[in-house]
Design a protein around this motif. Sequence first.
Motif, mmCIF file in Angstrom:
data_model
loop_
_atom_site.group_PDB
_atom_site.id
_atom_site.type_symbol
_atom_site.label_atom_id
_atom_site.label_comp_id
_atom_site.label_asym_id
_atom_site.label_seq_id
_atom_site.Cartn_x
_atom_site.Cartn_y
_atom_site.Cartn_z
ATOM 1 N N THR A 1 0.850 -1.183 0.000
ATOM 2 C CA THR A 1 0.000 0.000 0.000
ATOM 3 C C THR A 1 0.890 1.240 0.000
ATOM 4 N N ASP A 2 0.289 2.406 0.064
ATOM 5 C CA ASP A 2 1.060 3.636 0.205
ATOM 6 C C ASP A 2 0.226 4.678 0.927
ATOM 7 N N ARG A 3 0.873 5.758 1.327
ATOM 8 C CA ARG A 3 0.209 6.850 2.017
ATOM 9 C C ARG A 3 0.723 8.177 1.465
ATOM 10 N N LEU A 4 -0.210 9.026 1.035
ATOM 11 C CA LEU A 4 0.159 10.356 0.559
ATOM 12 C C LEU A 4 0.394 11.284 1.741
ATOM 13 N N LEU A 5 1.303 12.209 1.587
ATOM 14 C CA LEU A 5 1.570 13.187 2.634
ATOM 15 C C LEU A 5 2.201 14.414 2.007
ATOM 16 N N TRP A 6 2.273 15.473 2.795
ATOM 17 C CA TRP A 6 3.001 16.663 2.382
ATOM 18 C C TRP A 6 4.315 16.642 3.157
ATOM 19 N N GLY A 7 5.413 16.424 2.432
ATOM 20 C CA GLY A 7 6.692 16.178 3.081
ATOM 21 C C GLY A 7 7.437 17.461 3.444
ATOM 22 N N ARG A 8 7.261 17.912 4.658
ATOM 23 C CA ARG A 8 8.014 19.071 5.134
ATOM 24 C C ARG A 8 8.969 18.618 6.231
ATOM 25 N N VAL A 9 10.269 18.710 5.987
ATOM 26 C CA VAL A 9 11.275 18.230 6.928
ATOM 27 C C VAL A 9 11.340 19.169 8.123
ATOM 28 N N SER A 10 11.186 18.613 9.321
ATOM 29 C CA SER A 10 11.292 19.427 10.537
ATOM 30 C C SER A 10 12.603 19.178 11.284
ATOM 31 N N ALA A 11 13.251 18.020 11.057
ATOM 32 C CA ALA A 11 14.530 17.745 11.711
ATOM 33 C C ALA A 11 15.141 16.490 11.087
ATOM 34 N N TRP A 12 16.442 16.317 11.269
ATOM 35 C CA TRP A 12 17.124 15.081 10.892
ATOM 36 C C TRP A 12 18.385 14.951 11.727
ATOM 37 N N ARG A 13 18.812 13.712 11.917
ATOM 38 C CA ARG A 13 19.962 13.443 12.776
ATOM 39 C C ARG A 13 20.580 12.111 12.362
ATOM 40 N N PRO A 14 21.848 11.858 12.709
ATOM 41 C CA PRO A 14 22.447 10.550 12.422
ATOM 42 C C PRO A 14 21.646 9.440 13.102
ATOM 43 N N SER A 15 21.558 8.302 12.443
ATOM 44 C CA SER A 15 20.743 7.198 12.944
ATOM 45 C C SER A 15 21.600 6.127 13.596
ATOM 46 N N SER A 16 21.062 5.487 14.613
ATOM 47 C CA SER A 16 21.739 4.366 15.252
ATOM 48 C C SER A 16 21.675 3.109 14.399
ATOM 49 N N PHE A 17 20.921 3.154 13.278
ATOM 50 C CA PHE A 17 20.778 1.985 12.424
ATOM 51 C C PHE A 17 22.026 1.716 11.592
ATOM 52 N N GLY A 18 22.903 2.714 11.428
ATOM 53 C CA GLY A 18 24.109 2.461 10.637
ATOM 54 C C GLY A 18 24.749 3.728 10.132
ATOM 55 N N THR A 19 25.978 3.586 9.665
ATOM 56 C CA THR A 19 26.738 4.711 9.137
ATOM 57 C C THR A 19 26.063 5.270 7.885
ATOM 58 N N ASP A 20 26.044 6.575 7.793
ATOM 59 C CA ASP A 20 25.488 7.294 6.643
ATOM 60 C C ASP A 20 23.966 7.183 6.550
ATOM 61 N N LEU A 21 23.339 6.652 7.593
ATOM 62 C CA LEU A 21 21.879 6.623 7.656
ATOM 63 C C LEU A 21 21.410 7.722 8.600
ATOM 64 N N ILE A 22 20.217 8.239 8.345
ATOM 65 C CA ILE A 22 19.678 9.293 9.189
ATOM 66 C C ILE A 22 18.278 8.932 9.666
ATOM 67 N N ASP A 23 17.857 9.597 10.732
ATOM 68 C CA ASP A 23 16.455 9.581 11.146
ATOM 69 C C ASP A 23 15.856 10.889 10.666
ATOM 70 N N LEU A 24 14.927 10.793 9.724
ATOM 71 C CA LEU A 24 14.326 11.982 9.102
ATOM 72 C C LEU A 24 12.963 12.237 9.717
ATOM 73 N N GLU A 25 12.748 13.440 10.211
ATOM 74 C CA GLU A 25 11.499 13.796 10.874
ATOM 75 C C GLU A 25 10.690 14.714 9.963
ATOM 76 N N LEU A 26 9.463 14.305 9.666
ATOM 77 C CA LEU A 26 8.553 15.086 8.836
ATOM 78 C C LEU A 26 7.426 15.642 9.691
ATOM 79 N N ASP A 27 6.976 16.824 9.347
ATOM 80 C CA ASP A 27 5.902 17.476 10.088
ATOM 81 C C ASP A 27 4.630 16.625 10.003
ATOM 82 N N GLY A 28 4.174 16.122 11.157
ATOM 83 C CA GLY A 28 2.998 15.248 11.174
ATOM 84 C C GLY A 28 1.687 15.965 10.922
ATOM 85 N N GLN A 29 1.720 17.296 10.857
ATOM 86 C CA GLN A 29 0.500 18.060 10.606
ATOM 87 C C GLN A 29 -0.070 17.756 9.230
ATOM 88 N N PHE A 30 0.779 17.228 8.352
ATOM 89 C CA PHE A 30 0.373 17.015 6.970
ATOM 90 C C PHE A 30 0.313 15.530 6.621
#
Length: 360
Positions: free
Chosen positions: A178-207
């Motif tokens: 399946t999929d979900r439509l959204l309005w992708g507005r980046v509110s924050a990002w940071r290095p991820s504990s999942f691995g090198t060169d990976l990030i945790d990307l935070e999108l505004d949940g209002q949309f």
Amino acid sequence: MHEDKDHRRRTRYTLSETEHGQAWGVCAEVDGLFGEPQRGTYELFGWVPETEVHDWVGNRVWLVPDDDPLEPWLLQDAESLGQPLGTDSLVLTGLDDYEGPPEGHRGCFRVHDGRRWVGSCREFTRILPPEQSAPPLVLRGLAQGDQLRAALLKGTRRALDLEQAVLEIRDDQGEPLTDRLLWGRVSAWRPSSFGTDLIDLELDGQFFTPVSQYAQSIWERWLAGPPDNQGAWADLDTRRRWAWLDLVRERACRRTHRDSSPGHAYELDGQHITDEPGLYLALGEAVNGPGGYFGGCLAALDDCLGGTFGYTAPATLIWRNAATARAHLSHRLTPDGEPYDLFAEVLDVLAEGGMHVTLV
């Protein structure tokens, strides 16, 4: 095989822009996918019940105005919050994407859930909820695409507004679910504990509209892969059967189907057809096997009978335990409250589509 499965899980979610389908990135986990969507809340004054109102009222609840010029108003996945103490009101909540009666309308309404009349009221008002900040949608362990990497390096408000995007979701077998439509507005990002060169990307949940919490267990079953046996939905209540049917339909729209040859004989076990979603789930599995789709309403059933959904006319269908469906589906209500026989209409649509049905 183990490495392939791990890879598929790492790429379960793909965030893509909708204009050209280019991927912003892929990840294995998403926080905020499940929650409580924004629901409309309505107080129905002068409530006169015609039947007992349960916490969950129905998947489609119709408010039918006495004023003929006005169309019935739909409240989806409606819940009752009960009657406030000291009042003659009933409070309902639901997903109301459709335009309701005009603001300030004071006419009477009668309410039904597609099966029976629930009650009536003399007027209603919409209760505006207090403003709340929506939780963010967090894509964890995201492998960035070049386009996203450039946008994050630039870091301006305009660059971080990804505009309309789609979150594509695959199951553990790597198949589109399946999929979900959204309005992708980046509110924050940071290095991820999942691995090198990976990030945790935070999108505004209002949309973003989250999937209702009650459906999470259904999604988790489908994320593990489609069912191996027919009737995996049979023990679910009606509300969760609708959630199951939604995923069956969305998955089917992302797959190609090999139509059977003319003259094929199908068999439908109708012992669990005690509601409308059960009808379409059983039909889908009769034609296309466990987890199969063959319509989710009369119009969609008619489309499926036209081909490309596993069926070629003419064919035969042996419908076992048909009395169960007849007992539960023969007395239904149209949106404006007119009675009709859904069981008979399904038989008519099947016959017009070249499916000869034998009821057993």
